[in-house]
Design a protein around this motif. Sequence first.
Motif, PDB file in Angstrom:
ATOM      1  N   ARG A  46      -9.864 -53.383 -33.168  1.00 53.48           N
ATOM      2  CA  ARG A  46      -8.560 -53.086 -34.139  1.00 53.48           C
ATOM      3  C   ARG A  46      -8.717 -51.493 -34.054  1.00 53.48           C
ATOM      4  O   ARG A  46      -7.519 -50.808 -34.093  1.00 53.48           O
ATOM      5  CB  ARG A  46      -8.821 -53.744 -35.437  1.00 53.48           C
ATOM      6  CG  ARG A  46      -8.448 -55.167 -35.444  1.00 53.48           C
ATOM      7  CD  ARG A  46      -8.168 -55.660 -37.023  1.00 53.48           C
ATOM      8  NE  ARG A  46      -9.363 -55.364 -37.783  1.00 53.48           N
ATOM      9  CZ  ARG A  46     -10.448 -56.300 -37.948  1.00 53.48           C
ATOM     10  NH1 ARG A  46     -10.413 -57.498 -37.338  1.00 53.48           N
ATOM     11  NH2 ARG A  46     -11.510 -56.001 -38.682  1.00 53.48           N
ATOM     12  N   ALA A  47      -9.761 -51.078 -34.281  1.00 57.53           N
ATOM     13  CA  ALA A  47      -9.591 -49.464 -34.376  1.00 57.53           C
ATOM     14  C   ALA A  47      -9.144 -48.933 -32.933  1.00 57.53           C
ATOM     15  O   ALA A  47      -8.228 -47.999 -33.200  1.00 57.53           O
ATOM     16  CB  ALA A  47     -11.129 -48.866 -34.531  1.00 57.53           C
ATOM     17  N   ARG A  48      -9.691 -49.370 -31.881  1.00 54.99           N
ATOM     18  CA  ARG A  48      -9.201 -49.030 -30.803  1.00 54.99           C
ATOM     19  C   ARG A  48      -7.532 -49.124 -30.552  1.00 54.99           C
ATOM     20  O   ARG A  48      -6.894 -48.371 -30.005  1.00 54.99           O
ATOM     21  CB  ARG A  48      -9.797 -49.711 -29.282  1.00 54.99           C
ATOM     22  CG  ARG A  48     -11.171 -49.109 -29.163  1.00 54.99           C
ATOM     23  CD  ARG A  48     -11.572 -49.927 -27.712  1.00 54.99           C
ATOM     24  NE  ARG A  48     -13.137 -49.805 -27.722  1.00 54.99           N
ATOM     25  CZ  ARG A  48     -13.796 -50.832 -27.780  1.00 54.99           C
ATOM     26  NH1 ARG A  48     -13.277 -51.743 -27.178  1.00 54.99           N
ATOM     27  NH2 ARG A  48     -14.950 -50.919 -27.881  1.00 54.99           N
ATOM     28  N   ALA A  49      -7.118 -50.474 -30.907  1.00 55.29           N
ATOM     29  CA  ALA A  49      -5.499 -50.599 -31.069  1.00 55.29           C
ATOM     30  C   ALA A  49      -4.673 -49.627 -31.812  1.00 55.29           C
ATOM     31  O   ALA A  49      -3.816 -49.271 -31.406  1.00 55.29           O
ATOM     32  CB  ALA A  49      -5.447 -52.127 -31.548  1.00 55.29           C
ATOM     33  N   SER A  50      -5.365 -49.437 -32.949  1.00 53.20           N
ATOM     34  CA  SER A  50      -4.581 -48.589 -33.830  1.00 53.20           C
ATOM     35  C   SER A  50      -4.509 -47.237 -33.365  1.00 53.20           C
ATOM     36  O   SER A  50      -3.663 -46.519 -33.697  1.00 53.20           O
ATOM     37  CB  SER A  50      -4.997 -48.594 -35.201  1.00 53.20           C
ATOM     38  OG  SER A  50      -6.417 -48.276 -35.186  1.00 53.20           O
ATOM     39  N   ALA A  51      -5.686 -46.776 -32.441  1.00 52.82           N
ATOM     40  CA  ALA A  51      -5.730 -45.268 -32.190  1.00 52.82           C
ATOM     41  C   ALA A  51      -4.699 -45.100 -31.039  1.00 52.82           C
ATOM     42  O   ALA A  51      -4.305 -44.200 -30.465  1.00 52.82           O
ATOM     43  CB  ALA A  51      -7.117 -45.024 -31.572  1.00 52.82           C
ATOM     44  N   SER A  52      -4.373 -46.120 -30.171  1.00 55.34           N
ATOM     45  CA  SER A  52      -3.643 -46.255 -29.036  1.00 55.34           C
ATOM     46  C   SER A  52      -2.010 -45.811 -29.288  1.00 55.34           C
ATOM     47  O   SER A  52      -1.335 -46.020 -30.409  1.00 55.34           O
ATOM     48  CB  SER A  52      -3.700 -47.465 -28.172  1.00 55.34           C
ATOM     49  OG  SER A  52      -4.756 -47.803 -27.923  1.00 55.34           O
TER      50      SER A  52
END
Length: 138
Positions: free
Chosen positions: A132-138
């Motif tokens: 989720r953190a990677r997805a929101s950072a993209s």
Amino acid sequence: MNFQVTVLKILVAYPDGFAVMEDLKRDMAILATSGRDWADRTRRLATRVPGLDIFSQGLVERISGGWKITSKGREVLELMEARPTVLETAQAHPAEDTSATSPAPVPPLRQPADRARRRRERRERRREARERARASAS
């Protein structure tokens, strides 16, 4: 600290119950300096087997530069570590009146499968949080 109980506890932790003297001395030094908890525990265990002598009773044998716990030694250690019975508890605390109260039921211990399941669930939650953190950072 009770030396004889400590030796039994150390040896039972080694593969085949055998440890060379160097390892025994190192482990003994660690436990001797670990605080009152260990000393109190070994004294308490020793009271369950009065007159304990690990060598003359055949609980430990000296072989090839080390010591090895025997099957009899394992049995005695299990006996020492067994949960005290109601009678032993009453003898240890004679001032208490145990006839009026019944011992509280002991809850069952969690099974290793429960622990493994909880560990898997935690790993899964962490993995999902990272995704989720990677997805929101993209």
